[in-house]
Design a protein around this motif. Structure first.
Motif, PDB file in Angstrom:
ATOM      1  N   LEU A   1      -9.466  19.235  -7.662  1.00 28.58           N
ATOM      2  CA  LEU A   1     -10.422  18.934  -6.466  1.00 28.58           C
ATOM      3  C   LEU A   1     -10.353  20.516  -6.033  1.00 28.58           C
ATOM      4  CD1 LEU A   1     -10.875  16.308  -4.011  1.00 28.58           C
ATOM      5  CD2 LEU A   1     -12.081  18.363  -4.066  1.00 28.58           C
ATOM      6  N   ASN A   2     -11.314  21.214  -6.389  1.00 27.77           N
ATOM      7  CA  ASN A   2     -11.578  22.742  -5.876  1.00 27.77           C
ATOM      8  C   ASN A   2     -12.635  22.666  -5.021  1.00 27.77           C
ATOM      9  OD1 ASN A   2      -9.218  23.447  -7.438  1.00 27.77           O
ATOM     10  ND2 ASN A   2     -10.458  24.577  -9.016  1.00 27.77           N
ATOM     11  N   ASP A   3     -12.080  23.512  -3.759  1.00 31.15           N
ATOM     12  CA  ASP A   3     -13.355  23.821  -2.945  1.00 31.15           C
ATOM     13  C   ASP A   3     -13.465  25.353  -2.893  1.00 31.15           C
ATOM     14  OD1 ASP A   3     -14.512  24.077  -0.465  1.00 31.15           O
ATOM     15  OD2 ASP A   3     -13.028  23.384   0.869  1.00 31.15           O
ATOM     16  N   ASP A   4     -14.807  25.429  -3.392  1.00 28.45           N
ATOM     17  CA  ASP A   4     -14.843  26.944  -3.912  1.00 28.45           C
ATOM     18  C   ASP A   4     -16.125  27.591  -2.926  1.00 28.45           C
ATOM     19  OD1 ASP A   4     -12.878  26.726  -5.852  1.00 28.45           O
ATOM     20  OD2 ASP A   4     -14.627  26.368  -7.612  1.00 28.45           O
TER      21      ASP A   4
ATOM     22  N   MET B   1       0.851  -1.099   0.024  1.00 29.33           N
ATOM     23  CA  MET B   1      -0.138   0.048  -0.124  1.00 29.33           C
ATOM     24  C   MET B   1       0.877   1.323   0.008  1.00 29.33           C
ATOM     25  SD  MET B   1      -2.744   1.376   2.806  1.00 29.33           S
ATOM     26  CE  MET B   1      -3.961  -0.201   2.531  1.00 29.33           C
ATOM     27  N   ARG B   2       0.638   2.185  -0.954  1.00 29.96           N
ATOM     28  CA  ARG B   2       1.333   3.530  -0.890  1.00 29.96           C
ATOM     29  C   ARG B   2       0.247   4.658  -0.494  1.00 29.96           C
ATOM     30  NH1 ARG B   2       3.765   3.389  -6.890  1.00 29.96           N
ATOM     31  NH2 ARG B   2       4.527   5.568  -6.028  1.00 29.96           N
ATOM     32  N   THR B   3       0.618   5.807   0.057  1.00 33.53           N
ATOM     33  CA  THR B   3      -0.188   6.743   0.401  1.00 33.53           C
ATOM     34  C   THR B   3       0.449   8.131  -0.052  1.00 33.53           C
ATOM     35  OG1 THR B   3       0.337   6.811   2.577  1.00 33.53           O
ATOM     36  CG2 THR B   3      -1.221   5.239   2.154  1.00 33.53           C
ATOM     37  N   VAL B   4      -0.564   9.240   0.216  1.00 30.84           N
ATOM     38  CA  VAL B   4      -0.083  10.450   0.064  1.00 30.84           C
ATOM     39  C   VAL B   4      -1.176  11.205   0.759  1.00 30.84           C
ATOM     40  CG1 VAL B   4      -1.299  10.762  -2.290  1.00 30.84           C
ATOM     41  CG2 VAL B   4       0.647  12.225  -1.497  1.00 30.84           C
ATOM     42  N   LEU B   5      -0.575  12.247   1.424  1.00 33.58           N
ATOM     43  CA  LEU B   5      -1.399  12.963   2.481  1.00 33.58           C
ATOM     44  C   LEU B   5      -1.106  14.399   1.940  1.00 33.58           C
ATOM     45  CD1 LEU B   5      -3.036  13.554   5.084  1.00 33.58           C
ATOM     46  CD2 LEU B   5      -0.730  13.838   6.355  1.00 33.58           C
ATOM     47  N   TYR B   6      -2.514  15.280   1.977  1.00 33.65           N
ATOM     48  CA  TYR B   6      -2.538  16.470   1.370  1.00 33.65           C
ATOM     49  C   TYR B   6      -3.608  17.374   2.465  1.00 33.65           C
ATOM     50  CZ  TYR B   6      -1.560  14.912  -3.249  1.00 33.65           C
ATOM     51  OH  TYR B   6      -0.856  14.329  -4.153  1.00 33.65           O
ATOM     52  N   ARG B   7      -2.795  17.835   3.698  1.00 28.67           N
ATOM     53  CA  ARG B   7      -3.524  18.500   4.730  1.00 28.67           C
ATOM     54  C   ARG B   7      -4.397  19.738   3.994  1.00 28.67           C
ATOM     55  NH1 ARG B   7      -4.394  15.237   8.964  1.00 28.67           N
ATOM     56  NH2 ARG B   7      -2.424  14.476   9.672  1.00 28.67           N
ATOM     57  N   ALA B   8      -5.353  20.125   4.811  1.00 26.51           N
ATOM     58  CA  ALA B   8      -5.986  21.235   3.979  1.00 26.51           C
ATOM     59  C   ALA B   8      -5.220  22.493   4.134  1.00 26.51           C
ATOM     60  CB  ALA B   8      -7.470  21.209   5.139  1.00 26.51           C
ATOM     61  N   ASN B   9      -4.497  22.619   5.217  1.00 28.91           N
ATOM     62  CA  ASN B   9      -3.952  23.997   5.226  1.00 28.91           C
ATOM     63  C   ASN B   9      -2.625  23.931   4.280  1.00 28.91           C
ATOM     64  OD1 ASN B   9      -1.890  22.319   6.585  1.00 28.91           O
ATOM     65  ND2 ASN B   9      -1.998  23.323   8.619  1.00 28.91           N
ATOM     66  N   THR B  10      -2.320  22.990   3.506  1.00 29.10           N
ATOM     67  CA  THR B  10      -1.136  23.011   2.474  1.00 29.10           C
ATOM     68  C   THR B  10      -1.735  23.292   0.945  1.00 29.10           C
ATOM     69  OG1 THR B  10      -1.208  20.756   2.033  1.00 29.10           O
ATOM     70  CG2 THR B  10       0.035  21.611   4.169  1.00 29.10           C
ATOM     71  N   ARG B  11      -3.312  23.215   1.043  1.00 27.50           N
ATOM     72  CA  ARG B  11      -3.697  23.430  -0.490  1.00 27.50           C
ATOM     73  C   ARG B  11      -3.187  24.818  -0.962  1.00 27.50           C
ATOM     74  NH1 ARG B  11      -9.745  22.335   0.602  1.00 27.50           N
ATOM     75  NH2 ARG B  11      -9.412  23.703   2.571  1.00 27.50           N
ATOM     76  N   GLY B  12      -3.262  24.814  -2.093  1.00 27.02           N
ATOM     77  CA  GLY B  12      -3.200  26.124  -2.957  1.00 27.02           C
ATOM     78  C   GLY B  12      -4.401  27.183  -2.451  1.00 27.02           C
ATOM     79  N   HIS B  13      -4.293  28.433  -2.485  1.00 23.69           N
ATOM     80  CA  HIS B  13      -5.464  29.230  -2.026  1.00 23.69           C
ATOM     81  C   HIS B  13      -5.211  30.402  -2.944  1.00 23.69           C
ATOM     82  CE1 HIS B  13      -7.314  32.412   0.759  1.00 23.69           C
ATOM     83  NE2 HIS B  13      -8.098  31.581   0.475  1.00 23.69           N
TER      84      HIS B  13
ATOM     85  N   LYS C   1       4.671  18.487  -7.487  1.00 20.86           N
ATOM     86  CA  LYS C   1       4.466  17.278  -6.751  1.00 20.86           C
ATOM     87  C   LYS C   1       3.021  16.885  -6.471  1.00 20.86           C
ATOM     88  CE  LYS C   1       8.721  17.091  -4.032  1.00 20.86           C
ATOM     89  NZ  LYS C   1       9.359  16.937  -3.072  1.00 20.86           N
ATOM     90  N   ARG C   2       1.928  18.028  -6.871  1.00 17.57           N
ATOM     91  CA  ARG C   2       0.531  17.780  -6.852  1.00 17.57           C
ATOM     92  C   ARG C   2      -0.108  18.442  -8.180  1.00 17.57           C
ATOM     93  NH1 ARG C   2      -0.408  20.196  -0.481  1.00 17.57           N
ATOM     94  NH2 ARG C   2      -2.458  19.769  -1.022  1.00 17.57           N
ATOM     95  N   ILE C   3       0.002  17.566  -9.186  1.00 22.59           N
ATOM     96  CA  ILE C   3      -0.323  17.851 -10.318  1.00 22.59           C
ATOM     97  C   ILE C   3      -1.922  16.942 -10.350  1.00 22.59           C
ATOM     98  CG2 ILE C   3      -0.336  17.659 -12.908  1.00 22.59           C
ATOM     99  CD1 ILE C   3       1.656  19.543 -11.751  1.00 22.59           C
ATOM    100  N   HIS C   4      -1.842  15.814  -9.934  1.00 17.31           N
ATOM    101  CA  HIS C   4      -3.085  14.960 -10.039  1.00 17.31           C
ATOM    102  C   HIS C   4      -2.950  13.738  -9.284  1.00 17.31           C
ATOM    103  CE1 HIS C   4      -1.107  11.973 -12.812  1.00 17.31           C
ATOM    104  NE2 HIS C   4      -0.343  13.075 -13.244  1.00 17.31           N
TER     105      HIS C   4
ATOM    106  N   THR D   1     -11.146  30.259  -2.575  1.00 20.67           N
ATOM    107  CA  THR D   1     -10.969  28.854  -3.144  1.00 20.67           C
ATOM    108  C   THR D   1      -9.799  28.397  -2.794  1.00 20.67           C
ATOM    109  OG1 THR D   1     -10.807  27.700  -5.459  1.00 20.67           O
ATOM    110  CG2 THR D   1      -9.983  30.004  -5.426  1.00 20.67           C
ATOM    111  N   HIS D   2      -9.760  27.023  -2.634  1.00 18.89           N
ATOM    112  CA  HIS D   2      -8.687  26.243  -2.154  1.00 18.89           C
ATOM    113  C   HIS D   2      -8.359  24.833  -3.261  1.00 18.89           C
ATOM    114  CE1 HIS D   2      -9.404  28.115   1.583  1.00 18.89           C
ATOM    115  NE2 HIS D   2      -8.121  27.905   1.903  1.00 18.89           N
ATOM    116  N   HIS D   3      -7.156  24.947  -3.529  1.00 17.93           N
ATOM    117  CA  HIS D   3      -7.072  23.751  -4.560  1.00 17.93           C
ATOM    118  C   HIS D   3      -6.258  22.592  -3.797  1.00 17.93           C
ATOM    119  CE1 HIS D   3      -8.358  27.088  -7.230  1.00 17.93           C
ATOM    120  NE2 HIS D   3      -7.079  27.824  -7.075  1.00 17.93           N
ATOM    121  N   THR D   4      -6.640  21.275  -4.158  1.00 19.80           N
ATOM    122  CA  THR D   4      -5.905  20.355  -3.478  1.00 19.80           C
ATOM    123  C   THR D   4      -4.749  19.854  -4.598  1.00 19.80           C
ATOM    124  OG1 THR D   4      -7.879  19.461  -2.451  1.00 19.80           O
ATOM    125  CG2 THR D   4      -6.074  17.993  -2.922  1.00 19.80           C
ATOM    126  N   PHE D   5      -4.908  20.201  -5.883  1.00 15.51           N
ATOM    127  CA  PHE D   5      -4.104  19.868  -7.040  1.00 15.51           C
ATOM    128  C   PHE D   5      -3.767  21.135  -7.645  1.00 15.51           C
ATOM    129  CE2 PHE D   5      -6.492  16.053  -6.385  1.00 15.51           C
ATOM    130  CZ  PHE D   5      -5.549  15.256  -5.793  1.00 15.51           C
TER     131      PHE D   5
END
Length: 235
Positions: free
Chosen positions: A44-47, A1-13, A34-37, A21-25
């Motif tokens: 995955l945008n949070d608008d 199993m391989r995992t990758v973590l994207y904390r909410a406060n590291t998203r693009g803003h 390192k965060r293209i897809h 708006t906040h951008h996961t990628f």
């Protein structure tokens, strides 16, 4: 199993007054190599859109677009002649295919709108553009509700990709195993609200967590009324 973590406060803003708006990628002016897809999951945008404002008419092609209002209502118009409001509790899908133009606005003159804008790479290009939306009963607790799948014969809406989307609201302590739908797919977990544990990783509101190279994923709600979005996509 391989995992990758994207904390909410590291998203693009980005904040544009009418849009928060906040951008996961990587998206628009936000770029991280390192965060293209995550596999076929591209955006995955949070608008959050202020009352009466929105995105003017703009083009898309060869992309599957999914819109999920978290609160508020989204006014949609497109070059296919569709003009509708996507309410909280509904999900919209759009296959851009050979090319479309559309606009998206907050349908309310007084209240903010918050929605997820999600893009998935299609498995077929240059298809005839299509649009659909559907209401789901998200009041049901402690079970996943399938909202998107690869074909019209399955439950929920469908897109041109071997991908499945599920949304669920769970009581604290509820544990389940999510079985990947297709060999070679990965699972992207987006926490809508509450606390969660995914394969031993603690997650909070708007954290994202990708899991791949496994057949199933163990998930536990850590708080009551915890909401989660699961995106099962080819890698």
């Amino acid at each position: 199993m391989r995992t990758v973590l994207y904390r909410a406060n590291t998203r693009g803003h980005a904040y544009h007054g009418w849009l928060d708006t906040h951008h996961t990628f990587s998206f628009a002016d936000y770029y991280d190599s390192k965060r293209i897809h995550f596999g076929m999951l591209r955006v995955l945008n949070d608008d959050i859109v202020t009352a009466g404002k929105g995105f003017g008419t703009h083009p898309h092609e060869n992309m599957e677009i999914i819109s999920i209002p978290l609160y508020g209502d989204l006014q949609h118009r497109d070059s296919m002649g569709n003009g509708s409001v996507i309410h909280h509790g509904e999900v919209q899908v759009m296959s851009a295919g050979t090319g479309i133009t559309h606009s998206e606005f907050n349908a309310s003159a007084t209240e903010d709108l918050n929605f997820f804008q999600i893009w998935v790479f299609p498995n077929r290009k240059q298809v005839k553009p299509r649009y659909d939306q559907r209401r789901f009963d998200f009041s049901v607790k402690n079970q996943l509700i399938q909202v998107v799948s690869p074909g019209p014969a399955d439950d929920g809406l469908w897109i041109y990709q071997d991908a499945w989307f599920h949304i669920g609201t769970f009581d604290g302590g509820h544990t389940f195993n999510y079985a990947l739908k297709r060999e070679g797919n990965g699972l992207f977990v987006m926490v809508i609200d509450g606390e969660w544990d995914v394969e031993g990783q603690a997650l909070s509101r708007r954290d994202g967590f990708g899991v791949r190279d496994t057949a199933s994923v163990r998930i536990t709600a850590g708080s009551d009324n915890a909401r989660i979005l699961l995106i099962d996509v080819p890698m």
